[in-house]
Design a protein around this motif. Structure first.
Motif, short mmCIF file in Angstrom:
data_model
loop_
_atom_site.label_atom_id
_atom_site.label_comp_id
_atom_site.label_asym_id
_atom_site.label_seq_id
_atom_site.Cartn_x
_atom_site.Cartn_y
_atom_site.Cartn_z
N THR A 40 0.80 -1.22 0.00
CA THR A 40 0.00 0.00 0.00
C THR A 40 0.84 1.28 0.00
N LEU A 50 -1.18 4.88 -1.35
CA LEU A 50 -2.53 4.82 -0.79
C LEU A 50 -2.61 5.63 0.50
N TYR A 57 -1.99 -1.59 -3.99
CA TYR A 57 -3.04 -0.58 -4.00
C TYR A 57 -2.40 0.80 -3.89
N TRP A 104 -7.27 2.97 -5.50
CA TRP A 104 -8.34 2.82 -4.49
C TRP A 104 -8.58 4.14 -3.80
N LYS A 152 -3.10 5.30 -4.42
CA LYS A 152 -4.09 6.38 -4.52
C LYS A 152 -4.30 6.77 -5.97
#
Length: 303
Positions: free
Chosen positions: A58, A85, A119, A144, A121
């Motif tokens: 992430t 993220l 994942y 995400w 942003k």
């Protein structure tokens, strides 16, 4: 617009496409040496990795952590505008990943799934300067929350996998490409169950005829005949094994048997034969793929 992004490298078809237990980078590549979560990783990350062999990531400190599917030798590889993220959303992506993987046993994911689900942003366009050498790292990158056309807001993270059929279909589409990319060779019985692949020759002829005359009824009738007689789900499936087989995997993983039987099997012995082969292929790795599709449809229809 954010997008579901493709696997950066779908098993670069190096010798031996199966996963290593603890994959490491080649010496002196200048990229990460160990592709496993560290001891300080979140418990959810460790559990997913231990069960499925997939590292859920992430955040990144350098863009090369996203682009290291390529070996940078005399080449520039970058992604425009990538952002890590938001930390407040980690629990959401863990819940989504857990729901996705709860439908697939570790024996299958360790053999065929991407090595990482990353994942972010946001993730801009990837660009490079040739020449490139492939390292063979596979990674699925998802923005995400995702804003691909048709996706819905995340209001129930634990059930978002079942609620957002557009996102789930997109994720499975890419995963199934990764699966066929890791297969050492096409399944002979599957290919023989329908008409021989022709690199889309007949399908392209049908498309060109439609572009010329605009007759939608004739087009749909021709596609129906091609797919029914050939054992394909779509006209594009007639191109090659990997396109055809990936489509079948995605269908069974996300749709119910009743729907599949009604729409594809009852009117096509070739498709019925291919269906049975797909089911058997997954069962060899301990995966009841149709049960996964049944579960998805049941929970999608009854949120």
């Amino acid at each position: 617009m954010k997008h579901i992004l493709p696997v950066i490298i779908i098993a670069a078809l190096l010798a031996g496409c199966s996963k290593e237990e603890s994959p490491v980078a080649s010496e002196n590549t200048g990229i990460l040496d160990i592709f496993t979560p560290g001891a300080d990783a979140d418990p959810e990350v460790r559990e997913i990795y231990n069960t499925h062999g997939i590292w859920v990531r992430t955040k990144f400190a350098s863009i090369t952590e996203l682009t290291n599917g390529y070996l940078e030798v005399d080449a520039l590889v970058r992604a425009r505008g990538a952002e890590s993220l938001d930390t407040t959303l980690k629990s959401e992506v863990y819940a989504y990943t857990s729901a996705l993987l709860s439908n697939v046993p570790g024996t299958f994911t360790k053999a065929f799934f991407p090595l990482e689900i990353f994942y972010v942003k946001s993730y801009g366009a990837l660009y490079w300067v040739y020449p490139l050498k492939h390292l063979g790292r596979s990674r699925l990158i998802i923005s995400w929350p995702n804003s691909t056309a048709g996706t819905i807001p995340v209001t129930d993270p634990a059930n978002h996998y079942y609620r957002d059929s557009v996102l789930t279909a997109g994720v499975w589409n890419i995963i199934c490409q990764s699966i066929t990319g890791r297969m050492e060779e096409p399944l002979a019985a599957f290919s023989a169950a329908g008409k021989a692949y022709d690199n889309g020759k007949v399908y392209d002829q049908i498309l060109n005829a439609y572009y010329a005359d605009g007759d939608i009824d004739k087009y749909e009738a021709a596609i129906e005949e091609l797919t029914r007689e050939g054992g394909f789900l779509t006209g594009a499936g007639s191109r090659d094994f990997r396109s055809d087989f990936a489509g079948w995997l995605r269908l069974l993983a996300t749709d119910s048997y009743d729907n599949i039987r009604r729409d594809y099997l009852d009117n096509s012995p070739a498709r019925a034969a291919k269906y049975a082969i797909v089911v058997d292929f997954a069962l060899q790795y301990g995966w009841d793929i149709q049960a996964a599709g049944n579960t998805f449809q049941q929970r999608h229809n009854n949120p």
